[in-house]
Enzyme design. Structure first.
Site, mmCIF file in Angstrom:
data_model
loop_
_atom_site.group_PDB
_atom_site.id
_atom_site.type_symbol
_atom_site.label_atom_id
_atom_site.label_comp_id
_atom_site.label_asym_id
_atom_site.label_seq_id
_atom_site.Cartn_x
_atom_site.Cartn_y
_atom_site.Cartn_z
ATOM 1 N N SER A 119 7.453 3.612 -6.098
ATOM 2 C CA SER A 119 7.210 4.293 -4.830
ATOM 3 C C SER A 119 7.586 5.771 -4.939
ATOM 4 O O SER A 119 7.047 6.480 -5.772
ATOM 5 C CB SER A 119 7.983 3.576 -3.715
ATOM 6 O OG SER A 119 7.565 3.978 -2.438
ATOM 7 N N ASP A 166 -1.763 -2.708 -2.695
ATOM 8 C CA ASP A 166 -0.884 -1.747 -2.017
ATOM 9 C C ASP A 166 -1.674 -1.054 -0.908
ATOM 10 O O ASP A 166 -2.747 -0.504 -1.151
ATOM 11 C CB ASP A 166 -0.374 -0.720 -3.026
ATOM 12 C CG ASP A 166 0.821 0.079 -2.530
ATOM 13 O OD1 ASP A 166 0.884 0.376 -1.317
ATOM 14 O OD2 ASP A 166 1.686 0.421 -3.357
ATOM 15 N N HIS A 182 2.705 -3.291 -1.631
ATOM 16 C CA HIS A 182 3.611 -2.268 -2.164
ATOM 17 C C HIS A 182 4.871 -2.893 -2.760
ATOM 18 O O HIS A 182 5.442 -2.362 -3.715
ATOM 19 C CB HIS A 182 3.993 -1.288 -1.052
ATOM 20 C CG HIS A 182 4.776 -0.122 -1.538
ATOM 21 N ND1 HIS A 182 4.262 0.815 -2.401
ATOM 22 C CD2 HIS A 182 6.063 0.255 -1.298
ATOM 23 C CE1 HIS A 182 5.182 1.728 -2.676
ATOM 24 N NE2 HIS A 182 6.290 1.411 -2.015
#
Length: 337
Positions: free
Chosen positions: A129, A284, A313
């Site tokens: 991330s 995602d 995600h």
């Protein structure tokens, strides 16, 4: 006792022009720096994460073995351990904390590994991330120093769609009257709970919920129990201004938004000469593989390897063993190259 160390960076002039006094960068190391100082791996933290959330990637027999590598896990500014709205004195306390860009953060991390550890080469920078966004920044900012990067479920630049998603989170938190424009005396609990509920719809994919993995894989008793027990529990104790400061950093993430590239995104991607393995998740919702493909196409030494998961995600979080094995195997291949 604290399980981390502090790099005291002193006064730092940020990219915004604001001078932030007495900056502290919290970090933890794993393994031993070898005599050549060339076995360094940098593992930055993700949004709202701390170094402990990265430890699933580290262990004997894994790609990131502390028996082989010296792994440095720096905590993002504003995460509550490094300098943050919640621990910075006036005049930059609370809601008055200035914007810190990933350019600022990676410069600090560079100072950490060069000034404290004397490293001139970095074997690998990786992260999930926002940690992945920092890996992209390392590759663009220090191309002669970084040998490999492995961003997973991240991007070189926050997309316009991702920016809009973050606006929704921000609005949910700041709409609480108790927030008081960041000058709250007690945590704005309604806003934090709303923030968590918005996030729950984005962090996992439609397939994750369709297959009821919140119940079957994570042990929740019901959908509401999942939202309360996983999302709210993980966020309700965090400082609201810290969350918003990290969110602002995320929204401004762009490897080309600095004097070296002057906003030329293609030039910044083209400057990443490190061997790169970019790993988006197929499902995602805010770092989609299509965006990663566009980035990889402009990088000279990069491979796109999509994580085939319905965990969205969160495929990059280590929560799902199959996804964790996929990432570890890819890292082992990258480091063996």
């Amino acid at each position: 006792m604290a399980d981390h160390e502090i790099f005291a960076a002193g006064g730092v002039e940020l990219q915004s022009g604001v001078r932030l006094a007495d900056v502290k960068l919290a970090y933890k190391t794993y393994g031993r720096l070898d005599d050549r100082r060339d076995n360094v791996v940098i593992l930055p933290t993700a949004y709202a994460g701390r170094h402990r959330q990265n430890e699933w990637l580290i262990g004997p027999g894994m790609a990131l073995s502390p028996e082989r590598y010296f792994i440095v896990a720096p905590n993002m500014l504003a995460n509550g351990l490094s300098s943050s709205p919640s621990n910075t004195p006036a005049p930059h306390e609370g809601g008055r904390f200035p914007l810190v860009t990933l350019f600022d953060m990676v410069r600090l991390q560079h100072r950490l590994v060069t000034e404290r550890f004397g490293a001139e080469r970095v074997k690998l920078v990786l992260g999930w991330s926002m940690g992945g966004q920092q890996a992209f920044h390392w590759g663009a900012m220090y191309p002669q120093m970084v040998e490999r990067i492995a961003p997973f479920c991240g991007s070189a630049r926050t997309s316009r769609h991702n920016f809009v998603f973050l606006e929704g989170l921000k609005a949910a938190l700041t709409a609480d009257a108790a927030f008081r424009d960041g000058a709250y005396d007690a945590p704005p609990l309604r806003g934090l709970r709303a923030f968590a509920r918005v996030y729950a719809g984005w962090a996992w994919s439609q397939g994750f919920y369709r297959e009821e993995l919140d119940l079957k894989a994570l042990g929740a008793a019901s959908l509401d129990d999942f939202i309360l027990g996983v999302m709210e529990k993980g966020l309700i104790g965090r400082d609201a201004n810290d969350l918003l400061a990290m969110l602002a950093t995320w929204q401004q993430a762009d490897i080309s938004a600095n004097p070296a590239y002057g906003g030329d995104f293609g030039a910044a991607l083209g400057a990443i000469t490190a061997r790169a393995m970019v790993m988006p998740c197929a499902t995602d919702l805010y770092f989609p593989p299509e965006d990663s493909a566009i980035e990889v196409a402009q990088m000279p030494n990069a491979e796109l390897r999509t994580i085939p998961s319905i965990w969205g995600h969160m495929a990059g979080s280590g929560l799902n063993a199959e996804d964790a094995r996929f990432i570890d195997s890819a890292l082992a291949e990258l480091l063996a190259d």
